[in-house]
Design an enzyme around this catalytic site. Structure first.
Site, PDB file in Angstrom:
ATOM      1  CG  ASP A 151     -15.871 -10.488  45.526  1.00 30.90           C
ATOM      2  OD1 ASP A 151     -16.546  -9.672  45.765  1.00 30.90           O
ATOM      3  OD2 ASP A 151     -15.707 -10.810  44.294  1.00 30.90           O
TER       4      ASP A 151
ATOM      5  CG  LEU B 108      10.407  -1.413  50.231  1.00 32.60           C
ATOM      6  CD1 LEU B 108      11.247  -1.128  51.645  1.00 32.60           C
ATOM      7  CD2 LEU B 108      11.062  -0.283  49.149  1.00 32.60           C
TER       8      LEU B 108
END
Lengths: 163, 163, 163, 163, 163, 163
Positions: free
Chosen positions: D128, D75
């Site tokens: 990562d 939104l």
């Protein structure tokens, strides 16, 4: 062919120059519906946040799609929507769901494509979520209902559907 | 509600587990059409690569959209299409253009949504390119025609349209 | 530095070669939580499909984010998830919501980053939807809980949190 | 539930109308940290452009993520950031890295979500790049520190963390 | 025109059917260079992780771009790269930087476009980062050097450049 | 190194603050060419909307790529283009195609990168569509020709190519 503004004088596609257009408030309302078996509609209507909220998910997909319009439609200008509202209305007599989307911005170009893209993806998401029980669902009547703002001003669809 | 596979036992949306499904060749064919004024169709038909190729651009948009399906439809699995073919047929009697898309892959899930998404965006692109001369164009009859492959096997739409 | 596999022998970032790794089933489970005021949690818990379904929207955002992982994390390999499951559990004692995501695929590389990305975006979406009433919400304890498959095999987090 | 602005009077999600809000300069500062083993932090700190620049890559990932916020958070309004600054500070005593992001724009809506999204993806990228040597790294304390501009004006987080 | 495989028998663009092609290991190596003023190259070469790492950032941009190839090139098949390696070599005599990219996958279609796209975006990023001091930089010699795998087998560029 | 505006005082990459720059009309024109075998150029020139329109497809790809610039180039500001025009000119003597792109916007930052990105992807798409008959095609002379607007004002490339 000069009447199609997405082509230049040589007939080549371009993203048309809107740099000199005035900034104005733009509103577009589009609509479409998906027909289904009566039982499919009942399954959708029984859903809620606790148990299978098909329409809630389709609403989110429609809103997100409105933001991707210029990525999907090659000659659309990128723009920043200031409002997107998506409603679904169940039509139990004709066992279909009607999707209506209102988009707004203030800028140099209209938001018709944003409203239509949101309707399409809202309906597609309903299809996706119910296709396991009803592959024959059909989408119809996808069209612009109203637009306001810009040089061409107000436009409202005539009753019936389409041209 | 357990019949809607996109919800788990608690009724919450999930990307359903396809890890144990067999890899098979998947084919889906979808169709849709856009109605317009007779003059609009003539304008489209007079276009060509030198001078306003509306359908050529809509074809590219449709192909590119098929690759964005899992980004648009929240619970779709990402997959790699091995073929996408898009055709447009002009119906001058009813002044409309019919878009048909065939998608294929080999994998664990079907490509119905990819074919339907390509049809939708192909039609939307025609709308975008012609809206300056015909805002009332309407998209109709968007539906799956055939699917093949996977556990549910072959499915062909019955004549007429939809449910 | 050779121990960080995302760098080559020259110390330059690369997308590491996974071409010779075996295909195996990969599972990853990640978790995180968002702390808030007690009243904020009550507002979330009163929501449902009819009236403000914060968690339903956050679940969709989390699933969609898992599909964007290789676009967000520079050296991640693109992969096709075969399953994504997102759950939210309200902890009324500590007034927080716990998000847990399980991702799966069969392939040459793991899905830890997909699960963690989904948790992050699920929590961010809760923040977005409630920030008008509680800007001080804090996200904590975002970590991998389990991974299975691949050459490194099973890994399960020790109790407590983190290193 | 009317207090959650992302829902309309019917309790349905919408992209709230910001069309009538004044344009003002918006600033948001967000922060988060990632805990790791002491040896992992040393490996990161020994990196540089010639040899494994973990933080340089995480900074780029954070900046790019800030631009994807409205694609990730359903939104959020799309907006054009005028500035993004990302800093990483190593805390050797607690063996963690703190990420702080400042985002700015001039417009009708705030940039808190952009700053928080950048922090999350910056931390995820560190995870990562180091996960091969330390799977148990944990992300904590991700929160808004300050916002300025708009109708609600200035907001600064209280000391400690969160609500 | 039948010789251009991206068009079908009717001359319409399609995503060509690769469903019956064998899976094989695919490798592509592409190259390109950017010419600049001698002083610009010196500025780049003085950079490092602490102080303006132009090439490190361009490397990340190149790797990320390789993953977006099928989104950028309309008729490219989506595919999952198993390896991407990007190197930059400074040529101080001719004051230019040479970018070379190797991409790999195992699948039904080649990765030449992925390697070329990465080269292009790597060079563009160098341009972006240095344009404040040298707007006249020019990119040249962007071409495929080698490809391996697939039905057409090995191909290696002849010396000199281009056709 | 302070002369490279994409780095801050610490030498770290940032998206530079443009919040205080004046809004002005921005124009950028970029150019590039792709060399090929004489027969390849003839194949391209024989194409048209009915039969293999290579340049029409490359034009669409170039326009769409201009809209993705801030997603591809890490430190580019997102912006909304008000015009994109792409032209291709065949040079039969040197058997090459020249691509020229003009981008425009009104805002706080220039559109050079948008024009250059469009040129690159336009040329890459030609490569993709013809590579089955001519793998040795080479892209050259990709550079900015002109820019107008902003504090640095007008800039026009000197004859010849590059620095």
């Amino acid at each position: 062919m000069s009447e199609l503004t997405h082509f230049n004088a040589q007939g080549h596609a371009h993203m048309v120059d809107i740099g000199d257009k005035a900034h104005s408030k733009r509103v577009a309302i589009a609509e479409g519906r998906i027909h289904m078996q009566a039982a499919t509609l009942q399954t959708i209507l029984q859903g809620n946040a606790k148990k299978g909220d098909v329409l809630g998910i389709a609403r989110i997909a429609a809103i997100q799609a409105s933001k991707k319009t210029s990525d999907l439609i090659p000659l659309c200008h990128p723009l920043s929507l200031s409002r997107v509202d998506v409603s679904f209305v169940a039509d139990e007599v004709n066992h279909r769901v009607v999707c209506r989307v209102q988009c707004e911005t203030t800028g140099q170009t209209g938001v018709e494509m944003e409203a239509l893209t949101a309707v399409q993806v809202g309906l597609l998401t309903i299809y996706d979520m119910c296709k396991a029980i009803d592959r024959g669902m059909t989408m119809d009547g996808i069209r612009l209902l109203e637009k306001h703002g810009g040089k061409s001003g107000d436009w409202v669809a005539t009753e019936g559907s389409g041209s």
